[in-house]
Design a protein around this motif. Structure first.
Motif, PDB file in Angstrom:
ATOM      1  N   PRO A 298     110.279 152.451  89.725  1.00  0.00           N
ATOM      2  CA  PRO A 298     110.311 152.161  88.398  1.00  0.00           C
ATOM      3  C   PRO A 298     110.774 150.912  88.034  1.00  0.00           C
ATOM      4  CG  PRO A 298     111.913 153.828  88.940  1.00  0.00           C
ATOM      5  CD  PRO A 298     111.309 153.597  90.059  1.00  0.00           C
ATOM      6  N   ILE A 299     111.820 150.392  88.657  1.00  0.00           N
ATOM      7  CA  ILE A 299     112.294 149.318  88.444  1.00  0.00           C
ATOM      8  C   ILE A 299     111.277 147.849  88.555  1.00  0.00           C
ATOM      9  CG2 ILE A 299     113.819 147.158  89.284  1.00  0.00           C
ATOM     10  CD1 ILE A 299     116.002 149.140  89.401  1.00  0.00           C
ATOM     11  N   THR A 300     110.251 147.808  89.638  1.00  0.00           N
ATOM     12  CA  THR A 300     109.219 146.931  89.777  1.00  0.00           C
ATOM     13  C   THR A 300     108.276 147.205  88.683  1.00  0.00           C
ATOM     14  OG1 THR A 300     109.875 147.090  92.272  1.00  0.00           O
ATOM     15  CG2 THR A 300     107.616 146.239  91.523  1.00  0.00           C
ATOM     16  N   MET A 301     108.067 148.386  88.303  1.00  0.00           N
ATOM     17  CA  MET A 301     106.991 148.302  87.488  1.00  0.00           C
ATOM     18  C   MET A 301     107.519 148.118  85.818  1.00  0.00           C
ATOM     19  SD  MET A 301     106.017 152.573  88.577  1.00  0.00           S
ATOM     20  CE  MET A 301     104.766 152.789  87.076  1.00  0.00           C
ATOM     21  N   VAL A 302     108.779 148.323  85.666  1.00  0.00           N
ATOM     22  CA  VAL A 302     109.263 147.809  84.531  1.00  0.00           C
ATOM     23  C   VAL A 302     109.406 146.286  84.483  1.00  0.00           C
ATOM     24  CG1 VAL A 302     111.310 147.660  83.070  1.00  0.00           C
ATOM     25  CG2 VAL A 302     110.474 149.931  83.686  1.00  0.00           C
ATOM     26  N   ASN A 303     109.679 145.858  85.453  1.00  0.00           N
ATOM     27  CA  ASN A 303     109.785 144.226  85.723  1.00  0.00           C
ATOM     28  C   ASN A 303     108.348 143.698  85.221  1.00  0.00           C
ATOM     29  OD1 ASN A 303     112.357 144.437  86.159  1.00  0.00           O
ATOM     30  ND2 ASN A 303     112.399 144.130  88.172  1.00  0.00           N
ATOM     31  N   PHE A 304     107.404 144.318  85.996  1.00  0.00           N
ATOM     32  CA  PHE A 304     106.099 143.695  85.811  1.00  0.00           C
ATOM     33  C   PHE A 304     105.580 143.859  84.339  1.00  0.00           C
ATOM     34  CE2 PHE A 304     101.490 144.398  86.055  1.00  0.00           C
ATOM     35  CZ  PHE A 304     101.204 143.340  86.837  1.00  0.00           C
ATOM     36  N   ALA A 305     105.788 145.064  83.744  1.00  0.00           N
ATOM     37  CA  ALA A 305     105.239 145.282  82.406  1.00  0.00           C
ATOM     38  C   ALA A 305     106.151 144.380  81.453  1.00  0.00           C
ATOM     39  CB  ALA A 305     105.618 146.630  81.790  1.00  0.00           C
ATOM     40  N   PHE A 306     107.447 144.084  81.645  1.00  0.00           N
ATOM     41  CA  PHE A 306     108.131 143.296  80.869  1.00  0.00           C
ATOM     42  C   PHE A 306     107.642 141.516  80.721  1.00  0.00           C
ATOM     43  CE2 PHE A 306     112.084 145.800  80.046  1.00  0.00           C
ATOM     44  CZ  PHE A 306     111.499 146.776  79.437  1.00  0.00           C
ATOM     45  N   GLU A 307     107.434 141.617  82.152  1.00  0.00           N
ATOM     46  CA  GLU A 307     107.042 139.911  82.443  1.00  0.00           C
ATOM     47  C   GLU A 307     105.613 139.770  81.682  1.00  0.00           C
ATOM     48  OE1 GLU A 307     106.059 137.130  86.079  1.00  0.00           O
ATOM     49  OE2 GLU A 307     106.893 138.933  86.440  1.00  0.00           O
ATOM     50  N   HIS A 308     104.791 140.529  81.897  1.00  0.00           N
ATOM     51  CA  HIS A 308     103.448 140.343  81.166  1.00  0.00           C
ATOM     52  C   HIS A 308     103.282 140.484  79.795  1.00  0.00           C
ATOM     53  CE1 HIS A 308     102.005 140.580  85.437  1.00  0.00           C
ATOM     54  NE2 HIS A 308     100.918 139.813  85.110  1.00  0.00           N
ATOM     55  N   LEU A 309     104.270 141.203  78.880  1.00  0.00           N
ATOM     56  CA  LEU A 309     104.532 141.707  77.632  1.00  0.00           C
ATOM     57  C   LEU A 309     105.403 140.605  77.111  1.00  0.00           C
ATOM     58  CD1 LEU A 309     104.473 145.416  77.515  1.00  0.00           C
ATOM     59  CD2 LEU A 309     102.679 144.272  77.065  1.00  0.00           C
TER      60      LEU A 309
END
Length: 351
Positions: A298-309
């Motif tokens: 989930p940390i990787t998924m959250v990081n990816f989402a935050f970066e693109h948003l």
């Protein structure tokens, strides 16, 4: 069906009463700090370097404190098999598909057979890293380290000199840790964890065997928590100054009192919290393995989402006021899975 449900509720209530509440608080806080520290933050920030340096000692102390003599090697290894060995294998297997997908997203192509085998070998070698292998699920180094410590205590108990041997091993671990700071001869996460954390495990083991640290006195506990944390923070500042000033031996020596101050600061704070008993805290404590074993996903998924948003004020780097709610959000997302595992898949919580 109704009688079975009632029986299950009674068992859960009895289990809740038998648990050591301040230890549940310590594990719940500790595992939340692990998630917090694995969110990318700047090494220039004092609080982040401090928490990175000290958080893991909570788990090693408690593992030693709760170490029990089950009377036979078979009984001990049965516990280790279910509590440490099987979870280590299962969580590595669960994370492997994530590693494959992450590799594809990072490089734009599927890994070759050699590349796909590197994390498998890394997991077999206890999260080792070299030109031939890499860690598959790095946070799991904690499990084989605890297993080795438990097995060492079991062996030492068979002699007349168990405490002499364990104290000598702690001294040796300090020397090896200091040497590794210079020469970096142990790239494997588990040996580094052993060298660094064996003394805290042994302190916990001594206190658990001696039935120490059980009394709860809220006023005293609050005062001790504040004093220990203040001492730890001041010593950590000195520890950093020694590092920047080139006084490497002082830097290494101060590392241990910094951690001990933090450890007992947290433990006394949790004893002050002992008056508050919540099922959620107990479940997070029981589900520590679930979070440790899976939180990188989930940390990787959250990081990816935050970066693109473009949510973070600094791309790819959390400030504490961003990292803290994110860590709490991830813990909240884990809670239903933990509750499910406790009821249906106890293997994943080490039972």
């Amino acid at each position: 069906m109704k009688s079975l449900a009632v029986r299950a509720e009674k068992i859960n209530f009895a289990d809740m009463k038998e648990r050591i509440n301040w230890i549940d608080w310590a594990k719940a806080i500790g595992v939340t700090l692990v998630v917090f520290c694995h969110l990318p933050q700047s090494q220039e920030w004092f609080y982040y370097r401090y928490l990175q340096a000290v958080t893991i000692v909570i788990f090693f102390f408690l593992s030693g404190y709760l170490k029990k003599d089950r009377g036979s090697d078979r009984a001990n290894w049965r516990k280790y098999w279910h509590g440490l060995i099987i979870p280590y294998a299962v969580y590595n297997l669960l994370v492997y598909p994530y590693w494959i997908v992450k590799s594809y997203m990072t490089h734009g192509e599927w890994p070759t057979l050699f590349e796909a085998f590197r994390p498998v070998l890394g997991a077999v070698l206890l999260q080792h890293e070299s030109q031939f292998c890499e860690p598959l699920n790095g946070p799991l180094w904690y499990l084989p380290a605890i297993l080795i410590m438990h097995a060492t205590v079991d062996l030492c108990r068979k002699t007349r000199y168990q405490h002499h041997i364990l104290a000598a091993l702690c001294i040796i671990s300090f020397v090896l840790y200091a040497a590794n700071k210079y020469w970096s001869f142990a790239p494997n996460l588990t040996p580094m964890g052993l060298m660094r954390n064996l003394p805290y495990y042994y302190i916990g083991y001594l206190m658990g065997q001696g039935q120490y640290f059980k009394a709860v006195r809220p006023t005293r506990d609050a005062a001790m928590a504040l004093m220990c944390m203040a001492a730890s923070l001041l010593l950590f500042h000195w520890h950093l100054q020694a590092y920047y000033g080139g006084r490497h031996m002082l830097h290494i020596i101060l590392f241990y009192p910094v951690n001990i101050g933090f450890l007992f600061g947290v433990l006394y704070a949790c004893k002050w919290l002992d008056r508050y008993r919540y099922r959620a805290v107990a479940n997070l404590s029981i589900g520590t393995l679930v979070v440790i074993g899976l939180h990188i996903v989930p940390i990787t998924m959250v990081n990816f989402a935050f970066e693109h948003l473009h949510i973070l004020s600094t791309p790819g780097c959390y400030h504490w006021y961003e990292a803290l709610p994110t860590a709490l959000l991830i813990m909240a997302a884990f809670y239903p899975l933990i509750a499910y595992c406790i009821r249906k898949v106890p293997l994943l919580v080490g039972k």
